[in-house]
Scaffold this motif. Structure first.
Motif, PDB file in Angstrom:
ATOM      1  N   PRO A  30      48.198  34.921  50.725  1.00 26.07           N
ATOM      2  CA  PRO A  30      47.403  36.058  51.217  1.00 26.07           C
ATOM      3  C   PRO A  30      45.912  35.968  50.885  1.00 26.07           C
ATOM      4  O   PRO A  30      45.098  36.541  51.602  1.00 26.07           O
ATOM      5  N   MET A  31      45.525  35.291  49.834  1.00 27.04           N
ATOM      6  CA  MET A  31      44.120  35.193  49.431  1.00 27.04           C
ATOM      7  C   MET A  31      43.445  36.569  49.462  1.00 27.04           C
ATOM      8  O   MET A  31      42.498  36.821  50.207  1.00 27.04           O
ATOM      9  N   ILE A  33      41.346  39.856  49.228  1.00 28.33           N
ATOM     10  CA  ILE A  33      39.906  40.071  49.068  1.00 28.33           C
ATOM     11  C   ILE A  33      39.685  41.324  48.236  1.00 28.33           C
ATOM     12  O   ILE A  33      40.580  42.153  48.095  1.00 28.33           O
ATOM     13  N   VAL A  34      38.475  41.450  47.731  1.00 30.97           N
ATOM     14  CA  VAL A  34      38.154  42.573  46.853  1.00 30.97           C
ATOM     15  C   VAL A  34      38.202  43.870  47.657  1.00 30.97           C
ATOM     16  O   VAL A  34      37.584  43.985  48.721  1.00 30.97           O
ATOM     17  N   TYR A  46      43.406  40.351  41.448  1.00 32.70           N
ATOM     18  CA  TYR A  46      43.592  39.931  42.826  1.00 32.70           C
ATOM     19  C   TYR A  46      44.321  38.606  42.866  1.00 32.70           C
ATOM     20  O   TYR A  46      44.086  37.737  42.033  1.00 32.70           O
ATOM     21  N   PHE A  48      44.737  35.249  44.490  1.00 23.98           N
ATOM     22  CA  PHE A  48      44.190  34.248  45.398  1.00 23.98           C
ATOM     23  C   PHE A  48      44.244  32.893  44.716  1.00 23.98           C
ATOM     24  O   PHE A  48      44.381  32.803  43.495  1.00 23.98           O
ATOM     25  N   GLN A  68      37.538  33.680  46.642  1.00 25.67           N
ATOM     26  CA  GLN A  68      38.098  34.546  47.667  1.00 25.67           C
ATOM     27  C   GLN A  68      37.446  34.341  49.016  1.00 25.67           C
ATOM     28  O   GLN A  68      37.972  34.813  50.011  1.00 25.67           O
ATOM     29  N   SER A  69      36.303  33.669  49.060  1.00 23.23           N
ATOM     30  CA  SER A  69      35.722  33.457  50.386  1.00 23.23           C
ATOM     31  C   SER A  69      36.307  32.225  51.062  1.00 23.23           C
ATOM     32  O   SER A  69      35.664  31.623  51.908  1.00 23.23           O
ATOM     33  N   GLU A  72      42.459  33.412  54.413  1.00 23.30           N
ATOM     34  CA  GLU A  72      43.890  33.607  54.218  1.00 23.30           C
ATOM     35  C   GLU A  72      44.608  32.366  54.768  1.00 23.30           C
ATOM     36  O   GLU A  72      44.166  31.766  55.744  1.00 23.30           O
TER      37      GLU A  72
ATOM     38  N   GLY B  41      42.293  37.026  38.138  1.00 19.97           N
ATOM     39  CA  GLY B  41      41.796  37.539  39.396  1.00 19.97           C
ATOM     40  C   GLY B  41      41.020  38.833  39.272  1.00 19.97           C
ATOM     41  O   GLY B  41      40.713  39.474  40.262  1.00 19.97           O
ATOM     42  N   ASN B 112      27.111  35.937  52.117  1.00 17.01           N
ATOM     43  CA  ASN B 112      28.315  36.539  51.557  1.00 17.01           C
ATOM     44  C   ASN B 112      27.958  37.286  50.281  1.00 17.01           C
ATOM     45  O   ASN B 112      27.020  36.917  49.574  1.00 17.01           O
ATOM     46  N   MET B 116      29.219  31.746  46.659  1.00 13.07           N
ATOM     47  CA  MET B 116      29.916  30.483  46.432  1.00 13.07           C
ATOM     48  C   MET B 116      31.301  30.508  47.085  1.00 13.07           C
ATOM     49  O   MET B 116      32.112  31.383  46.816  1.00 13.07           O
ATOM     50  N   ASN B 117      31.559  29.576  47.977  1.00 14.31           N
ATOM     51  CA  ASN B 117      32.861  29.529  48.648  1.00 14.31           C
ATOM     52  C   ASN B 117      33.833  28.614  47.922  1.00 14.31           C
ATOM     53  O   ASN B 117      34.939  29.012  47.618  1.00 14.31           O
ATOM     54  N   ARG B 136      35.652  32.187  54.737  1.00 12.00           N
ATOM     55  CA  ARG B 136      35.349  33.524  55.240  1.00 12.00           C
ATOM     56  C   ARG B 136      33.842  33.699  55.223  1.00 12.00           C
ATOM     57  O   ARG B 136      33.189  33.356  54.236  1.00 12.00           O
ATOM     58  N   CYS B 168      34.853  39.413  55.590  1.00  7.86           N
ATOM     59  CA  CYS B 168      34.980  39.567  54.151  1.00  7.86           C
ATOM     60  C   CYS B 168      35.562  40.924  53.780  1.00  7.86           C
ATOM     61  O   CYS B 168      36.398  41.021  52.905  1.00  7.86           O
ATOM     62  N   GLY B 170      35.229  43.037  51.782  1.00  7.42           N
ATOM     63  CA  GLY B 170      34.770  43.440  50.462  1.00  7.42           C
ATOM     64  C   GLY B 170      33.797  42.463  49.986  1.00  7.42           C
ATOM     65  O   GLY B 170      33.572  42.137  48.927  1.00  7.42           O
TER      66      GLY B 170
END
Lengths: 109, 170
Positions: A30-31, A33-34, A46, A48, A68-69, A72, B41, B112, B116-117, B136, B168, B170
Motif C-alpha cells: 500500500p505504501m 502516505i501521510v 505509516y 511503507f 513515501q514518495s 503504491e 514509519g 514534493n 527526497m524520493n 509520486r 501525494c 499528504g
C-alpha cells in the motif's frame, strides 16, 4: 490486503553469460502516505517500504532507501551483469517489520 | 498532536499497544524507548518536510555539484496524467568498474513536501548504472537525479514534468 508482499520479477527469457540483464520487479504494497487532519500531519506508524535489497548469489548488488514518495505497488528497474548461473533475490522491508522476498533463477541458454 | 479519546482508559495492554504504534494520542512525542525499533514509519522517522534547497544541503552539504546533463539520462514522461504513478528511469554513463563506478543515485522532486524520493546504492556488479522506479509527484515539478561517483564527485541533471493530478495527498 491479502496480496501484500506479492512480488513479481521479470527477466529476459534468454540470458547469455556476461550479459547485462535488465530486471523489472513489482511488489504489491500500500505504501501509505501521510494523512492530514486540519492541515496537520497525523503521527502514526505509516506502513511503507523503506528498504530494498537485491542480492545475486549472496552478494549485494543494489540497495535502495525508499520513501513515501514512491508509488503504491512499487515498481523498480535495474540491471546486473550475469556472470554465473544462480539466484537473484530481491527483499523488500517495510516499516512494520515486514520482509517480503522474491527470487528468480538465472540460467544461461 | 491530537489526543484520541480511546486512550483515556489506559490499561497496561493499551499502553503497550500505544507504545508499539509509536505513541498515537496519549503516549505522544517521538519515542526513544523500546517501541521505537518497530516504529520506523512515524513522522519523526520520515524525511522532513522542507524546501528542496534544504534537502540538497542536508544530503550533500556544501559539496560542489557539477552539471551532469551530458552523463545522466532521465527517462520519464513529459506530462504525467496521474501524479501517483510516474515512471522514471535514470541512467548514468559510467564504465562501472571497481575503480570507477556510480555509488549512489538520488531521485529528488523539487516540489514534493518531502522532496527526497529514493536513494539507490549501486555496485560495479550491476554492469550499467541504470535504475528505475515509479514515484509520486505532488504537482508539476522539476525532478532531479543526482549521481554520486566512487571518487566522491556529484553530478546532477534535471527534467521538468507536468503533473495533471497530484499524487501525494499528504
Amino acid at each position: 490486503m491479502a496480496d501484500i508482499g506479492k512480488i513479481r520479477i521479470r527477466v529476459p527469457s534468454s540470458i547469455k553469460q556476461g550479459d547485462v540483464v535488465r530486471v523489472r520487479t513489482l511488489v504489491i504494497h500500500p505504501m501509505e502516505i501521510v494523512q492530514r487532519r486540519d492541515g496537520k500531519p497525523v503521527d502514526k506508524n505509516y506502513q511503507f517500504i523503506n528498504r530494498v535489497v537485491v542480492t545475486y548469489n549472496g552478494r549485494e548488488i543494489l540497495a535502495a532507501d525508499t520513501t513515501q514518495s514512491v508509488s503504491e505497488n512499487p515498481f523498480f528497474t535495474f540491471t546486473f551483469r550475469a556472470t554465473e548461473p544462480g539466484t537473484l533475490k530481491i527483499a523488500f522491508l517495510d516499516t512494520h517489520g515486514g520482509k517480503y522476498e522474491g527470487t528468480v533463477d538465472i540460467k544461461f541458454s | 498532536m491530537e489526543k484520541t479519546s480511546s486512550t483515556s482508559r489506559i490499561t497496561r495492554r493499551t499502553l503497550l499497544r500505544a507504545l508499539a504504534v509509536a505513541g498515537l494520542g496519549g503516549a505522544a512525542g517521538p519515542l526513544l524507548g523500546p517501541g521505537a525499533i518497530t516504529a520506523q514509519g512515524t513522522l519523526g522517522a520520515l524525511q522532513p518536510e522542507e524546501k528542496v534547497e534544504a534537502t540538497m544541503k542536508r544530503l550533500f552539504g556544501g559539496r560542489p555539484i557539477k552539471d551532469g546533463s551530458g552523463a545522466i539520462k532521465i527517462d520519464m514522461p513529459l506530462i504525467a496524467e496521474n501524479g501517483a504513478v510516474v515512471p522514471i528511469t535514470v541512467e548514468v554513463q559510467s564504465p562501472m568498474t571497481p575503480t570507477n563506478y556510480v555509488k549512489h543515485i538520488y531521485i529528488i522532486s523539487d516540489k514534493n513536501r518531502r522532496p527526497m524520493n529514493a536513494r539507490f546504492t549501486l555496485t560495479p556488479a550491476m554492469g550499467t548504472a541504470l535504475v528505475g522506479a515509479n514515484v509520486r509527484l505532488g504537482e508539476t515539478t522539476d525532478v532531479r537525479a543526482v549521481a554520486e561517483l566512487s571518487d566522491g564527485s556529484l553530478l546532477m541533471a534535471k527534467r521538468e514534468v507536468k503533473v495533471t493530478v497530484g499524487g501525494c495527498g499528504g
